[in-house]
Design a protein around this motif. Structure first.
Motif, PDB file in Angstrom:
ATOM      1  N   GLY A  71      10.833  31.300  -0.524  1.00 35.99           N
ATOM      2  CA  GLY A  71      10.375  31.039   0.843  1.00 35.99           C
ATOM      3  C   GLY A  71      11.524  30.644   1.755  1.00 35.99           C
ATOM      4  O   GLY A  71      11.601  31.091   2.906  1.00 35.99           O
ATOM      5  N   THR A  72      12.418  29.809   1.257  1.00 35.44           N
ATOM      6  CA  THR A  72      13.576  29.401   2.048  1.00 35.44           C
ATOM      7  C   THR A  72      14.491  30.597   2.312  1.00 35.44           C
ATOM      8  O   THR A  72      15.005  30.777   3.423  1.00 35.44           O
ATOM      9  N   LYS A  73      14.679  31.430   1.288  1.00 28.79           N
ATOM     10  CA  LYS A  73      15.512  32.625   1.476  1.00 28.79           C
ATOM     11  C   LYS A  73      14.952  33.549   2.559  1.00 28.79           C
ATOM     12  O   LYS A  73      15.696  34.092   3.361  1.00 28.79           O
ATOM     13  N   ALA A  74      13.637  33.689   2.552  1.00 30.49           N
ATOM     14  CA  ALA A  74      13.019  34.590   3.541  1.00 30.49           C
ATOM     15  C   ALA A  74      13.335  34.149   4.967  1.00 30.49           C
ATOM     16  O   ALA A  74      13.602  34.970   5.850  1.00 30.49           O
ATOM     17  N   GLY A  75      13.325  32.835   5.189  1.00 33.23           N
ATOM     18  CA  GLY A  75      13.603  32.324   6.536  1.00 33.23           C
ATOM     19  C   GLY A  75      15.040  32.543   6.953  1.00 33.23           C
ATOM     20  O   GLY A  75      15.318  33.011   8.067  1.00 33.23           O
ATOM     21  N   ILE A  76      15.971  32.226   6.067  1.00 34.04           N
ATOM     22  CA  ILE A  76      17.388  32.389   6.415  1.00 34.04           C
ATOM     23  C   ILE A  76      17.718  33.866   6.603  1.00 34.04           C
ATOM     24  O   ILE A  76      18.398  34.250   7.557  1.00 34.04           O
TER      25      ILE A  76
END
Lengths: 308, 308, 308
Positions: free
Chosen positions: A243-248
């Motif tokens: 989820g964090t990767k998707a945002g960055i």
């Protein structure tokens, strides 16, 4: 269901048997797993410069499918190299010349308008796992584009670490988006400086301007730091990592259509120009078909000799 | 008319009486005005860690409406903290758990697809005033997202300054876009490094990589610098401040739809996973419901204990 | 055909005779060519501060057409200045006041919704050649926007190097996108810091935060470095230079519509406000119509006097 929300998964991929590799296997990637961390050692035994040739590409493609299908046990992937002079080589220049043959398709089967090598790097950015490169040795051209496609980059201060986008000297552009990732990391002006000049950068300077995350005095410190970092991230729930990767990624990667139109498609045209064809032939001769030697070791410094 | 060109103003806002606060007032923000500069001191007396709970959120929402309505007298807003250990805490983790109650609506009344806390930070970026954060103490999670939503960030070199996006360790992502703002400020690779690892960063390192604007040796120097800077900007016509902000925001903020889809909506899903629910319960117990103590003070270092 | 793929070329441009200049010539740009490198020395003999007035704009427009039409012989363009105190001045402030007259059209003939000076800088970013600025002396306002529109920026450490976007102090915004380019190079927070405060930055600090590529101790080192760099890039096939530029620009430049809407059009409105009109008149009087003197030399420091 979370999986579907957090990352696109090809239905075809899900149908793939877990044991059957889609592409031929050449053993250029040695993998080992410990507590949620997969260590991948790049070792192209077909090349003295760890060339990004079809052997490596085929093995990488199989690895990526394995990682796409396993987004719970494996949470972090660490890439290092068995070749202390070359973390990962540039693309096999024969790829641009007439008569080149490869067991790989021209385009990715699941992203039809992306060529196979470009899709490889794009798929790495899409992995649900955190990806870390441990850099010892050179990485130029698509070798550096591979680095930029990883989430993080750490290097030793060894003089063997030299990074570059060397395409402009061939009359090409970084076709897998390396210059675009660099512009985000080091700014527009410095991306132009290094990429237009096809200039090598050493590890300390690279860490100073943001090309890599950090530099370590010794190989031991480098590996210790990355293993600690990897083990820490591997503690966390995999959905949080994805989820964090998707945002960055949503704000820091070149958009897919821009990457295709302004990197991949341009190199497709440029590779066919007489200047690039002639330079490629000259380069292959001067390097004894891309073997280790003065020109491959110090391309940034010695490329000028090719224009005399 | 300029107002309409330079920033969106809700008609509903214009109809609001200047004296009536829309949300309950809890006195967690102390304000004072001098020559175009409003100083806001964050002081959540309901929490020992200056928690970003509904008290602070409610007061912030009222403050934002005041500032939106006054774009001439007040030209610069300076945020500091009365809690020397915590500039601003993370979100009240109870917010994710069953049975949580708050006097605030779930969504912003004027941006219907933005949740209340996410819209708070978005609205701060939209203010016609210049906004400056004076950082002494910790700011993690939405506390750091608040910092990233301000125009500028200055800190003292005190060891009590520790910044982090800690969400990944909870199985979450920074839901108000903190990782996206960070990717712009410190690059893609370093954003992945700090955010995926839920790692603390100190003030000097933060200034070195661009997470904050500058670091000062002492609190006195910090405050003196910011007050001089604020007074200078407050000399200038407010329309120039708002117009300049509009341009920078247009290229450096995550676009609203990306923020909603790739940050806010993902955290909405992740918060409901069993892993995150269980970790939240464990965290609340270990911190005595988010009270000052070893875990809240040194979360970056001590979080590993929660995984044993 | 490559030409058509790699960059837009106006049909009208192609029809232009190579010898006829479209705009009046004033001799403010001295050019010389060596082995693929064009050196351009900016020398506005109509102004003691190398003002970006209609003389410079007219000559730049002609130069750009020459460069657009020659994308093979000339591969690198190096801009330097004959005025050791001012690399390039701000815009002629009379431009905003009633009664201003110029031989130039209000809008670019080939980009109808771009004003003439904004299109000039946009066209520089579009050139097929690599562009390098050699900075000695000040560059504020559109002078700095010109720098940001070049591919690379190198400076000497001389105290005469002072860069700024000074528009906010006038009640304006950087109308040609300078703040947007800066946000990409130095981050959102530092762009706000320098631009909202209309603050000068020196060469060493500028290199440290990425505003410029590098700083050199002496003028000799600066020029030697840039000439070596330019000669190296000029060895490479021009299509590779243009192709690489297209990729970097695609992700690092403000998109054209954003530049027009959130920079150019806002300054168009702000310039007509009574505050900006009054300040402009005051500024012109205090600088003896933009002549060299304490205020032009040290605007960042002395602007406060104009608000007393």
């Amino acid at each position: 269901m979370l999986r579907g929300i957090l990352r696109p998964v090809s239905l075809a991929l899900l149908a793939l048997s877990a044991t059957a590799a889609r592409y031929p296997s050449f053993g250029t990637l040695q993998t080992s797993n410990t507590s949620g961390v997969m260590n991948v050692v790049i070792n192209n035994t077909y090349s003295s410069i760890n060339l990004f040739d079809f052997h490596v590409q085929s093995d990488l493609a199989n690895l990526i499918e394995t990682l796409q299908a396993n987004d719970t046990d494996i949470r972090v992937v660490v890439f290092s190299s068995a070749n202390k002079d070359f973390f990962l080589g540039h693309i096999d220049i024969n790829f641009f010349l007439p008569g080149y043959e490869s067991p790989l398709p021209q385009f990715d089967p699941f992203i039809p308008n992306m060529t196979f090598p470009v899709a490889l790097l794009w798929n790495i950015t899409q992995l649900p796992q955190a990806t870390i490169a441990v850099i010892e040795g050179r990485a130029r051209g698509i070798g550096n584009e591979f680095l930029m496609s990883c989430d993080m980059r750490f290097a030793s201060a060894s003089p063997s670490v030299l990074l570059a986008q060397l395409e402009t000297s061939f009359g090409l552009n970084p076709g897998a988006g390396g210059a675009m990732y660099l512009a985000h990391e080091i700014g527009r002006g410095r991306a132009f400086e290094y990429v237009l000049a096809s200039q090598d950068i050493d590890a300390r300077t690279a860490a100073q301007i943001g090309w890599i995350n950090r530099v370590f005095d010794t190989s031991q410190e480098l590996h210790a730091h990355v293993q600690t970092l990897a083990a820490r991230i591997a503690l966390f729930p995999p959905a949080g990592i994805a989820g964090t990767k998707a945002g960055i990624n949503a704000v820091s990667r070149p958009p897919m259509d821009v990457l295709i139109e302004k990197a991949q498609n341009i190199i497709g045209v440029l590779a066919q120009t007489p200047e690039t064809q002639a330079f490629s032939v000259k380069f292959i001769a001067a390097t004894h078909n891309q073997s280790i030697g003065p020109l491959e070791l110090n391309y940034g410094e010695k490329l000028i000799e090719l224009f005399k």
